[in-house]
Design a protein around this motif. Structure first.
Motif, mmCIF file in Angstrom:
data_model
loop_
_atom_site.group_PDB
_atom_site.id
_atom_site.type_symbol
_atom_site.label_atom_id
_atom_site.label_comp_id
_atom_site.label_asym_id
_atom_site.label_seq_id
_atom_site.Cartn_x
_atom_site.Cartn_y
_atom_site.Cartn_z
ATOM 1 N N GLY A 155 0.947 -1.206 0.090
ATOM 2 C CA GLY A 155 -0.079 0.147 -0.029
ATOM 3 C C GLY A 155 0.726 1.388 0.075
ATOM 4 N N PHE A 156 2.251 1.194 0.537
ATOM 5 C CA PHE A 156 3.031 2.360 0.514
ATOM 6 C C PHE A 156 3.464 2.637 -0.954
ATOM 7 N N VAL A 157 3.285 1.675 -1.935
ATOM 8 C CA VAL A 157 3.825 1.958 -3.220
ATOM 9 C C VAL A 157 3.082 2.951 -3.825
ATOM 10 N N PRO A 158 3.666 3.925 -4.631
ATOM 11 C CA PRO A 158 2.871 4.898 -5.118
ATOM 12 C C PRO A 158 2.069 4.492 -6.400
ATOM 13 N N VAL A 159 1.003 4.881 -6.433
ATOM 14 C CA VAL A 159 -0.260 4.752 -7.680
ATOM 15 C C VAL A 159 -0.850 3.307 -7.274
ATOM 16 N N ILE A 160 0.183 2.225 -7.462
ATOM 17 C CA ILE A 160 -0.243 0.978 -7.377
ATOM 18 C C ILE A 160 -0.876 0.729 -5.713
ATOM 19 N N THR A 163 -4.355 2.222 -5.924
ATOM 20 C CA THR A 163 -5.437 1.699 -6.975
ATOM 21 C C THR A 163 -5.602 0.188 -6.972
ATOM 22 N N VAL A 164 -4.498 -0.511 -7.317
ATOM 23 C CA VAL A 164 -4.477 -2.011 -7.438
ATOM 24 C C VAL A 164 -4.688 -2.801 -6.083
ATOM 25 N N VAL A 165 -3.971 -2.238 -5.217
ATOM 26 C CA VAL A 165 -3.979 -2.946 -3.736
ATOM 27 C C VAL A 165 -5.331 -2.787 -3.188
ATOM 28 N N PRO A 166 -6.211 -2.035 -2.866
ATOM 29 C CA PRO A 166 -7.408 -2.177 -2.547
ATOM 30 C C PRO A 166 -8.352 -3.263 -3.292
ATOM 31 N N VAL A 167 -7.946 -3.095 -4.691
ATOM 32 C CA VAL A 167 -8.738 -4.165 -5.515
ATOM 33 C C VAL A 167 -8.415 -5.756 -4.933
ATOM 34 N N LEU A 168 -7.096 -5.840 -4.787
ATOM 35 C CA LEU A 168 -6.486 -7.167 -4.473
ATOM 36 C C LEU A 168 -7.022 -7.305 -3.195
#
Length: 271
Positions: A155-160, A163-168
């Protein structure tokens, strides 16, 4: 994509099933209500005692000057309560299923019975089923916690991370929520945790289509209690798809060869 819609369809079918069988809906509400009261009491107790807990755990901060001591312990208190709330969310279904083991077993059996065919039975004593359910639930919670730590770090990775992490995260939660719910019916079919996970991996999109909408609905306070009976019913319908009973499947008619009576039992013909 068809499997995704099929999974969501099982969720809706389960809610419709308990809607048509009001007695079973009320029957299935009881464990959720009991668990909700227990969790609410635990969270209220945690809210009142979290500051004392952090003060006891951080004696080295007793001599800190203001405002640093208050800020530090206030942050830890909020963190403790947030952790307790997170654990409550991810364990609510597992604990409800344990508390309501006989309730949901009966509800699941009635769904199987209403759909026709043989009603599978584990053949195990109640205490043994309860132990297996508790053991498997702990294993699932540990898996969820492991994924949770990994996703938290990502979750600390910018952008991903935004966006992607909450979906995962919702996909992982929905996947394991579905495992917990289908376990009620699949355990009666004598399938161990490893076999159940293998079946779910084979139909990932269907599992996600069932579990993710349910996970999103569970974010609304008290909704989980009212959806649990229908979720168990829908998971039982899904279990019938994942592990169909061979006795319920129609057998092909044997080809009648020359000199062979067409009424001979299937499997007894020889070339």
């Amino acid at each position: 994509m068809r499997d995704l819609g099929k999974g969501f369809g099982f969720l809706l079918q389960g809610q419709r099933w308990v809607g048509r069988h009001g007695r079973w809906f009320g029957f299935g509400l009881l464990p959720g209500l009991v668990t909700l009261v227990l969790y609410a009491g635990a969270l209220v107790g945690l809210a009142y005692g979290a500051d004392d807990l952090t003060a006891w755990a951080t004696p080295f901060a007793d001599d800190w000057s203001s405002p640093w001591q208050g800020l530090f312990r206030g942050f830890l208190t909020a963190l403790v309560f947030a952790l307790g709330l997170f654990l409550a969310v991810i364990t609510f279904t597992a604990v409800t299923l344990l508390v309501g083991q006989p309730f949901y077993e009966s509800l699941s059996e009635e769904v199987d019975r209403s759909e026709g065919g043989r009603v599978p039975e584990s053949g195990l004593p109640f205490w043994r089923e309860l132990w297996i359910s508790a053991r498997d639930s702990v294993r699932i919670v540990l898996r969820v916690a492991l994924y949770g730590v990994l996703l938290f770090a990502l979750g600390f990775v910018p952008v991903i991370g935004q966006t992607v992490v909450p979906v995962l995260g919702f996909c992982v939660s929905g996947y394991f929520l579905t495992e917990e719910l289908t376990a009620v019916a699949l355990q009666r079919r004598r399938l161990a945790l490893k076999e159940r996970l293998r079946l779910l991996r084979g139909r990932r999109m269907m599992v996600i289509g069932f579990g993710v909408p349910l996970t999103l609905a569970y974010l609304v306070p008290f909704v989980a209690v009212f959806l649990m009976p229908g979720a168990v019913a829908g998971a039982t319908l899904m279990a019938r798809e994942l592990a169909p009973d061979p006795e319920d499947e129609p057998r092909p008619e044997p080809a009648a060869g020359p000199g062979t009576p067409s009424s001979a039992p299937y499997g007894l013909h020889k070339d």
